[in-house]
Design a protein around this motif. Structure first.
Motif, PDB file in Angstrom:
ATOM      1  N   PRO A 147       0.819  -1.223   0.000  1.00 47.37           N
ATOM      2  CA  PRO A 147       0.000   0.000   0.000  1.00 47.37           C
ATOM      3  C   PRO A 147       0.848   1.265   0.000  1.00 47.37           C
ATOM      4  N   ALA A 148       0.295   2.317  -0.575  1.00 48.87           N
ATOM      5  CA  ALA A 148       0.917   3.636  -0.511  1.00 48.87           C
ATOM      6  C   ALA A 148       0.443   4.338   0.753  1.00 48.87           C
ATOM      7  N   LEU A 149       0.992   5.522   1.015  1.00 48.14           N
ATOM      8  CA  LEU A 149       0.561   6.304   2.162  1.00 48.14           C
ATOM      9  C   LEU A 149      -0.885   6.737   1.949  1.00 48.14           C
ATOM     10  N   PRO A 150      -1.802   6.376   2.855  1.00 46.18           N
ATOM     11  CA  PRO A 150      -3.202   6.743   2.644  1.00 46.18           C
ATOM     12  C   PRO A 150      -3.447   8.227   2.892  1.00 46.18           C
ATOM     13  N   VAL A 151      -4.465   8.733   2.242  1.00 42.04           N
ATOM     14  CA  VAL A 151      -4.912  10.108   2.453  1.00 42.04           C
ATOM     15  C   VAL A 151      -6.130  10.070   3.369  1.00 42.04           C
ATOM     16  N   CYS A 152      -6.071  10.829   4.456  1.00 40.12           N
ATOM     17  CA  CYS A 152      -7.156  10.833   5.432  1.00 40.12           C
ATOM     18  C   CYS A 152      -7.857  12.188   5.453  1.00 40.12           C
ATOM     19  N   VAL A 153      -9.157  12.153   5.557  1.00 35.61           N
ATOM     20  CA  VAL A 153      -9.971  13.367   5.684  1.00 35.61           C
ATOM     21  C   VAL A 153     -10.647  13.323   7.046  1.00 35.61           C
ATOM     22  N   VAL A 154     -10.194  14.217   7.950  1.00 36.24           N
ATOM     23  CA  VAL A 154     -10.729  14.289   9.312  1.00 36.24           C
ATOM     24  C   VAL A 154     -11.088  15.746   9.600  1.00 36.24           C
ATOM     25  N   PRO A 155     -12.331  16.046   9.935  1.00 34.66           N
ATOM     26  CA  PRO A 155     -12.684  17.439  10.243  1.00 34.66           C
ATOM     27  C   PRO A 155     -12.019  17.882  11.547  1.00 34.66           C
ATOM     28  N   PRO A 158      -0.952  10.827   8.651  1.00 38.93           N
ATOM     29  CA  PRO A 158      -0.620  11.650   9.814  1.00 38.93           C
ATOM     30  C   PRO A 158      -1.821  11.804  10.757  1.00 38.93           C
ATOM     31  N   VAL A 159      -1.511  11.969  12.047  1.00 40.87           N
ATOM     32  CA  VAL A 159      -2.559  12.125  13.063  1.00 40.87           C
ATOM     33  C   VAL A 159      -3.260  13.475  12.882  1.00 40.87           C
ATOM     34  N   GLY A 206     -10.893  13.578  19.856  1.00 42.19           N
ATOM     35  CA  GLY A 206      -9.619  12.888  19.985  1.00 42.19           C
ATOM     36  C   GLY A 206      -8.754  13.040  18.756  1.00 42.19           C
ATOM     37  N   GLU A 207      -7.627  12.349  18.773  1.00 40.44           N
ATOM     38  CA  GLU A 207      -6.673  12.368  17.665  1.00 40.44           C
ATOM     39  C   GLU A 207      -6.833  11.085  16.848  1.00 40.44           C
ATOM     40  N   TYR A 208      -7.080  11.244  15.572  1.00 37.53           N
ATOM     41  CA  TYR A 208      -7.413  10.116  14.697  1.00 37.53           C
ATOM     42  C   TYR A 208      -6.349   9.928  13.613  1.00 37.53           C
ATOM     43  N   TYR A 209      -6.128   8.659  13.285  1.00 38.92           N
ATOM     44  CA  TYR A 209      -5.361   8.328  12.084  1.00 38.92           C
ATOM     45  C   TYR A 209      -5.842   6.977  11.566  1.00 38.92           C
ATOM     46  N   CYS A 210      -5.550   6.729  10.305  1.00 38.59           N
ATOM     47  CA  CYS A 210      -5.997   5.509   9.637  1.00 38.59           C
ATOM     48  C   CYS A 210      -4.787   4.708   9.160  1.00 38.59           C
ATOM     49  N   GLU A 211      -4.944   3.397   9.135  1.00 37.19           N
ATOM     50  CA  GLU A 211      -3.880   2.492   8.696  1.00 37.19           C
ATOM     51  C   GLU A 211      -4.401   1.642   7.538  1.00 37.19           C
TER      52      GLU A 211
END
Length: 279
Positions: free
Chosen positions: A151-159, A245-246, A228-233
C-alpha cells in the motif's frame, strides 16, 4: 432326403448390404485410429506448467510455456500480451520488444521476467508454430500474471471540529496497493473496533460504523466523547501497513440543542432537520 431350402434373393441382398455396412464402419474406425496416431506422430503440443503466476513488484516472474514438437522444422515462438483493447507483442522475431527489452530473457520457450512492475500484470499468450510433413501446424497457451504491490501512504480526511449530534464521516483511501488494502482507524493511539456493537459498555450505544473495505468511519451521531486524535492504517499483507498523519477532531457541544425545549404543540410541518453534516 430333402434338399436345402433355396435362399430368397431378397434375403441374400440384405445380407450383402449388412456385410458392406460393417466393412464401412470398420474402415471409418481404422481411419479414426490413424488420425490419433498422426496427431501423436506429427505437430506441436503446447502447455504451461502454471496458468496463474503471482510475483511481488520489483522481483522476478517465470511465464511458463512448454512445447513438444515432433517431426517439425523452422520452429517459431511468439509471446503476446492480451488486453481488452487488443494484442501487443512481447517477443517477436527472436527479440523482446517495448519495455521488456533488457529485463526479459527466453528459457527455451518460457520467459524469465526481471524487475516486474505493476504495469506488467495481465494475460500473456505463448504461440508456437512450425512446418510439419503435413503442412503448417500451430498451438498456444495462456498465462496470467498478478503483481503484488504494497500500500501507498493513505490520504485521510478528518474534520478539525464538529458539533455534537451531527453526522460526521472520516475518510481514508490509498489506490496503489494490490490486492486492495483494508483499513483500520485509531483514536488516541487505540484501534477502534470493526464491530463496536458487539462490545457495548456501560456508556450505552456506540455511535460509529467502520467500513474496513472503503476506509470510512461514520459517526451517527457524533458526541463529545468522540473528541480525539485520529489516524488511519492501510494494509494488504504485502509489505508493512501505512498510516496517515494524526489529525485531531474536536467535538463541541451544540448550544441550540442544550437550550431548546421540546414542544408538544409544534406542527409537524414546522420541523426542520438541521443535525446532519457529512464531511
Amino acid at each position: 432326403m430333402r434338399g436345402a431350402t433355396p435362399v430368397s434373393p431378397c434375403l441374400w441382398t440384405a445380407a450383402v448390404a449388412v456385410k458392406m455396412a460393417r466393412r464401412r464402419v470398420l474402415l471409418l474406425f481404422l481411419a479414426f485410429l490413424g488420425s490419433l496416431y498422426y496427431q501423436k506422430a506429427y505437430g506441436i503440443d503446447v502447455y504451461t506448467e502454471k496458468e496463474h503466476v503471482t510475483a511481488r513488484e520489483f522481483e522476478e516472474a517465470i511465464l511458463s510455456c512448454i512445447h513438444k514438437a515432433k517431426k517439425v522444422t523452422n520452429l517459431r515462438i511468439e509471446w503476446k500480451k492480451v488486453r481488452s483493447s487488443g494484442v501487443s507483442f512481447v517477443y517477436y522475431n527472436r527479440t523482446f520488444v517495448g519495455n521488456f527489452t533488457g529485463r526479459a530473457e527466453m528459457w527455451n520457450s518460457s520467459i524469465r521476467l526481471r524487475n516486474v512492475t505493476r504495469h506488467d500484470a495481465g494475460r500473456y499468450r505463448c504461440e508456437i508454430s512450425a512446418a510439419t510433413e503435413q503442412g503448417q501446424d500451430a498451438a498456444e497457451t495462456e498465462v496470467s500474471l498478478s503483481v503484488l504491490v504494497p500500500p501507498a501512504l493513505p490520504v485521510c480526511v478528518v474534520p478539525s471540529s464538529a458539533m455534537s449530534g451531527t453526522v460526521i464521516e472520516l475518510r481514508c483511501k490509498e489506490n496503489e496497493g494490490f490486492p486492495a488494502s483494508k483499513y483500520k482507524w485509531y483514536r488516541n493511539g487505540i484501534a477502534l473496533l470493526e464491530n463496536p456493537d458487539s462490545r457495548r459498555g456501560k456508556k450505552g450505544r456506540v455511535s460509529y460504523t467502520m467500513n474496513t473495505m472503503t476506509g470510512t468511519l461514520l459517526f451517527n451521531p457524533v458526541s463529545n466523547n468522540d473528541t480525539g486524535e485520529y489516524y488511519c492504517e492501510a494494509g494488504n499483507g504485502i509489505g508493512p501497513p501505512r498510516k496517515c498523519p494524526v489529525k485531531r477532531m474536536q467535538v463541541e457541544r451544540n448550544s441550540s440543542m442544550k437550550n431548546s425545549k421540546p414542544s408538544t404543540t409544534q406542527n409537524e410541518n414546522d420541523f426542520k432537520h438541521t443535525k446532519s453534516f457529512i464531511i
